[in-house]
Design a protein around this motif. Structure first.
Motif, PDB file in Angstrom:
ATOM      1  N   ALA A  28       0.898  -1.175   0.034  1.00  0.00           N
ATOM      2  CA  ALA A  28       0.104  -0.049   0.002  1.00  0.00           C
ATOM      3  C   ALA A  28       0.866   1.355  -0.021  1.00  0.00           C
ATOM      4  N   ASP A  29       2.005   1.323   0.483  1.00  0.00           N
ATOM      5  CA  ASP A  29       2.832   2.305   0.732  1.00  0.00           C
ATOM      6  C   ASP A  29       3.498   2.907  -0.467  1.00  0.00           C
ATOM      7  N   LEU A  30       3.343   1.909  -1.456  1.00  0.00           N
ATOM      8  CA  LEU A  30       3.779   2.193  -2.955  1.00  0.00           C
ATOM      9  C   LEU A  30       2.907   2.818  -3.620  1.00  0.00           C
ATOM     10  N   GLY A  31       1.433   3.042  -3.327  1.00  0.00           N
ATOM     11  CA  GLY A  31       0.633   3.650  -3.922  1.00  0.00           C
ATOM     12  C   GLY A  31      -0.330   2.522  -4.699  1.00  0.00           C
ATOM     13  N   ILE A  32      -0.427   1.352  -4.494  1.00  0.00           N
ATOM     14  CA  ILE A  32      -1.263   0.551  -5.307  1.00  0.00           C
ATOM     15  C   ILE A  32      -2.794   1.116  -5.146  1.00  0.00           C
ATOM     16  N   TYR A  33      -3.091   1.453  -4.143  1.00  0.00           N
ATOM     17  CA  TYR A  33      -4.544   2.018  -3.912  1.00  0.00           C
ATOM     18  C   TYR A  33      -4.674   3.345  -4.145  1.00  0.00           C
ATOM     19  N   ASP A  34      -3.825   4.052  -4.499  1.00  0.00           N
ATOM     20  CA  ASP A  34      -3.911   5.391  -4.703  1.00  0.00           C
ATOM     21  C   ASP A  34      -4.838   6.076  -5.846  1.00  0.00           C
ATOM     22  N   HIS A  35      -4.836   5.478  -6.852  1.00  0.00           N
ATOM     23  CA  HIS A  35      -5.605   5.870  -8.042  1.00  0.00           C
ATOM     24  C   HIS A  35      -6.839   5.056  -8.526  1.00  0.00           C
ATOM     25  N   THR A  36      -7.422   4.183  -7.374  1.00  0.00           N
ATOM     26  CA  THR A  36      -8.483   3.378  -7.581  1.00  0.00           C
ATOM     27  C   THR A  36      -9.292   3.482  -6.423  1.00  0.00           C
ATOM     28  N   ASN A  37     -10.765   3.259  -6.946  1.00  0.00           N
ATOM     29  CA  ASN A  37     -11.931   3.424  -5.804  1.00  0.00           C
ATOM     30  C   ASN A  37     -11.873   2.088  -5.079  1.00  0.00           C
ATOM     31  N   TYR A  38     -11.453   1.043  -5.575  1.00  0.00           N
ATOM     32  CA  TYR A  38     -11.209  -0.104  -5.080  1.00  0.00           C
ATOM     33  C   TYR A  38     -10.404  -1.042  -5.458  1.00  0.00           C
TER      34      TYR A  38
END
Length: 129
Positions: free
Chosen positions: A67-77
Motif C-alpha cells: 500500500a505504501d507504494l501507492g497501489i490503492y492511490d488511483h483506484t476506488n477499490y
C-alpha cells in the motif's frame, strides 16, 4: 523503495523486491530450515486460493504490504479473489465508471503482485491526479 524507483528496474529485479517484501520474519526454526531438515516450509507469504472470508482477509493483508507504494492511490477499490483456483483482480480507476475484472490464471503470488503493479503504480494512471 519508491514506486518511481521500481519503474526503472527490470522485471526480475521487481520480482526480487516483491519476494523480499513477502519473506517471513526470521525465527529460531530458520536454523533448522537452513540445514535442510524441513524442505516444505514456504519461504514467503503466498496467496490462498480458498474462498472463505479468512482467506480473503489474509490475501488482502498481503496486498496491503504494498500500500505504501501507492497501489490503492488511483483506484476506488482493488482486491483479489479466487474462483475455482483462478485469481481474479477486481478494481476501478477513480476517474472511470468502468469496473475491471482481470483473470490471472497460472500465476504465483509474485507474478500476481507484479501484474497489480502494472495496473496501478506502473500504469499511466499513476501520473494522473
Amino acid at each position: 523503495m519508491k514506486a518511481k524507483t521500481l519503474k526503472t528496474l527490470s522485471r526480475e529485479e521487481v520480482y526480487q523486491f516483491i519476494r523480499e517484501c513477502l519473506i517471513f520474519p526470521p525465527t529460531p526454526e530458520d536454523r533448522i530450515y537452513a540445514a535442510g531438515i524441513t524442505p516444505f516450509r514456504q519461504p514467503h507469504h503466498r496467496f490462498s486460493i480458498a474462498t472463505g472470508s479468512v482467506e480473503r482477509s489474509m490475501n488482502q493483508l498481503i496486498l496491503n504490504r504494498f500500500a505504501d507504494l501507492g497501489i490503492y492511490d488511483h483506484t476506488n477499490y482493488l482486491y483479489l479473489d479466487f474462483y475455482e483456483g483462478i485469481p481474479t483482480l477486481y478494481f476501478q480507476y477513480r476517474e472511470e465508471a468502468a469496473n475491471r475484472m482481470i483473470e490471472l490464471p497460472g500465476m504465483d503470488t509474485v507474478e500476481i503482485i507484479y501484474e497489480i503493479f502494472r495496473y496501478t503504480i506502473f500504469s499511466d494512471r499513476a501520473g494522473k491526479e
